[in-house]
Scaffold this active site. Structure first.
Site, PDB file in Angstrom:
ATOM      1  N   TYR A 170       0.827  -1.221   0.000  1.00 38.51           N
ATOM      2  CA  TYR A 170       0.000   0.000   0.000  1.00 38.51           C
ATOM      3  C   TYR A 170       0.858   1.267   0.000  1.00 38.51           C
ATOM      4  O   TYR A 170       0.367   2.357  -0.278  1.00 38.51           O
ATOM      5  CB  TYR A 170      -0.948   0.041   1.197  1.00 38.51           C
ATOM      6  N   LYS A 187       3.453 -15.589   2.502  1.00 37.59           N
ATOM      7  CA  LYS A 187       3.368 -16.340   1.248  1.00 37.59           C
ATOM      8  C   LYS A 187       4.819 -16.659   0.856  1.00 37.59           C
ATOM      9  O   LYS A 187       5.303 -16.266  -0.212  1.00 37.59           O
ATOM     10  CB  LYS A 187       2.641 -15.471   0.199  1.00 37.59           C
ATOM     11  N   ASP A 205      -3.076 -18.305   1.883  1.00 35.36           N
ATOM     12  CA  ASP A 205      -4.242 -18.993   1.313  1.00 35.36           C
ATOM     13  C   ASP A 205      -4.747 -20.059   2.280  1.00 35.36           C
ATOM     14  O   ASP A 205      -5.953 -20.206   2.506  1.00 35.36           O
ATOM     15  CB  ASP A 205      -3.931 -19.577  -0.075  1.00 35.36           C
ATOM     16  N   ASP A 259      -5.085  -6.822   6.075  1.00 34.37           N
ATOM     17  CA  ASP A 259      -6.291  -6.098   5.668  1.00 34.37           C
ATOM     18  C   ASP A 259      -7.392  -7.095   5.324  1.00 34.37           C
ATOM     19  O   ASP A 259      -8.535  -6.988   5.786  1.00 34.37           O
ATOM     20  CB  ASP A 259      -5.935  -5.235   4.429  1.00 34.37           C
ATOM     21  N   ASP A 318     -10.788  -8.659   8.008  1.00 34.08           N
ATOM     22  CA  ASP A 318     -12.215  -8.578   7.670  1.00 34.08           C
ATOM     23  C   ASP A 318     -12.857  -9.958   7.684  1.00 34.08           C
ATOM     24  O   ASP A 318     -13.990 -10.125   8.137  1.00 34.08           O
ATOM     25  CB  ASP A 318     -12.415  -7.920   6.292  1.00 34.08           C
TER      26      ASP A 318
END
Ligand code: NAD
Length: 367
Positions: A141, A198, A230, A254, A258
């Site tokens: 980001y 990852k 994942d 992020d 959620d």
């Protein structure tokens, strides 16, 4: 004379003023019993600041927030400001506050209260009580990004045309400081840290993994596990009660936070904290937005904001007040009080559907 704390309160927009008022009333009631004085200063940000000053985050808000011991934020945004220029959107205030205060760690506890198990979309959620620690000011980001035109061809002959790119980049320092927060938190809890990365694909993830396993040797009591992101997305649904502290990068955090919020079922119950270096005031806020659809109707659930205030007090070293607020929220739930967002299958359960003000009074009575 007892201690004093200066709290900067940014109500924001929509239900923001209702929920911050409720949470501060509870804090003041809890603190007064412990001979602690709470001084609040109200500051503007988001749509309220656009209306007053034409910008979402006035310098006065950042300056006063910096001078406080901690910052309580309601929520910002709403349809009234949907058409303002992108540079002055209310949500810009959130990024500005985080970077202005140097807050690099976002901490989101996910707790499913036994009384609200029905809210979870999972069939048998078990006892869910974990924390996601998300790096907040680095990674993709904030990395180099851009677009350019390319005449190169893909292997099948298709011309690339416009290319867009974002860059994930992390330094050792950025990773180590967030890992430390995670391991220290775990030491105060069930002593387990899960690193989500990852590392089978990303060089940055391999650095996270190597630094995390090095740090884990400084915390021999803490069980350390790693999961690819994942797989983590699946395990959060499959075995949510097995997690204690999950630490991860900005992007993965992020998304996973959620997902985790959804496991709890009710957005009105989840608090959060954003922390920086020692001595910098932390920012405490519910994870939900400004809920413009119910603003000003005495319908907002103030629990996420009250629990954010409890996190604030714990961060300030006032564990007793923090626990008192958390216990009063639990007691209020178990005595049947509910706002409409957390009223589920209530047959035969002696549920009392009430508004923001009445549920706040019940929490204060339960302190
Ligand atoms: P939202 O979280 O505001 O609302 C989603 C749904 O949940 C709505 O139906 C709302 O009524 C309900 N809800 C949320 N909090 C509640 C509470 N405490 N009690 C009862 N019900 C509650 O999300 P949204 O509708 O996508 O966004 C509304 C505005 O909030 C937008 O302008 C968005 O940009 C902004 N927003 C701000 C923040 C923040 O300030 N941190 C976070 C998310 C969204």
């Amino acid at each position: 004379m007892g201690k004093k704390y200066n709290i900067a309160v940014i109500p924001g927009d929509g239900i923001g003023p209702e929920i911050t008022t409720a949470a501060i009333e509870v804090l003041e009631a809890a603190a007064s019993r412990k001979d602690i004085e709470i001084f609040t200063k109200e500051l503007k940000a988001g749509g309220a600041a656009i209306d007053a000053f034409g910008i979402p985050l006035p310098q006065e808000t950042i300056d006063s927030a910096k001078e406080s011991d901690a910052v309580l934020l309601g929520a910002v945004g709403g349809p009234k400001w949907d058409k303002v220029e992108p540079e002055i959107r209310p949500e810009k205030a959130l990024l500005g506050l985080r970077s202005g205060l140097g807050l690099y760690a976002n901490i989101r506890p996910v707790i499913v209260f036994d009384e609200l198990k029905d809210a979870s979309p999972l069939k048998n959620p078990g006892h869910i009580d974990f924390i996601i620690v998300r790096e907040l000011t680095g990674g993709i980001y904030f990395g180099k990004n851009g677009t350019y035109q390319s005449g190169d061809k893909l292997p099948d002959g298709t011309v690339k045309g416009q290319v867009a790119f974002d860059t994930e980049s992390y330094s050792e320092g950025e990773i180590n400081r967030i890992l430390k927060i995670a391991f220290e938190l775990a030491m105060k809890r069930r002593k387990k840290v899960t690193l989500v990365d990852k590392a089978n694909v990303l060089v940055t993830s391999r650095m996270w993994r190597s630094l995390a396993s090095q740090m884990s040797s400084d915390y021999p009591e803490v069980e350390f596990e790693t999961l690819y992101v994942d797989n983590a997305a699946m395990q959060l649904i499959g075995r949510p009660s097995s997690f204690d502290v999950i630490v991860t990068s900005n992007l993965f955090g992020d998304i996973l936070s959620d997902e985790a919020g959804q496991i709890a079922g009710s957005i009105g119950m989840l608090p959060s904290a954003s922390l920086g270096a020692n001595g910098v005031p932390g920012l405490f806020e519910p994870i939900h937005g400004s809920a413009p659809d119910i603003a000003g109707q005495d319908k907002a659930n103030p629990f996420a904001t009250m629990l954010s205030v409890a996190m604030m007090m714990r961060t300030l070293g006032e564990d007793e007040i923090a626990s008192e607020i958390e216990n009063a929220v639990k007691k209020t739930l178990s005595s049947g009080f509910r706002t409409s967002d957390i009223t589920f299958d209530d047959e035969g359960k002696n549920i009392k559907l009430v508004g923001t003000k009445e549920i706040t009074k019940a929490v204060i009575d339960n302190l």
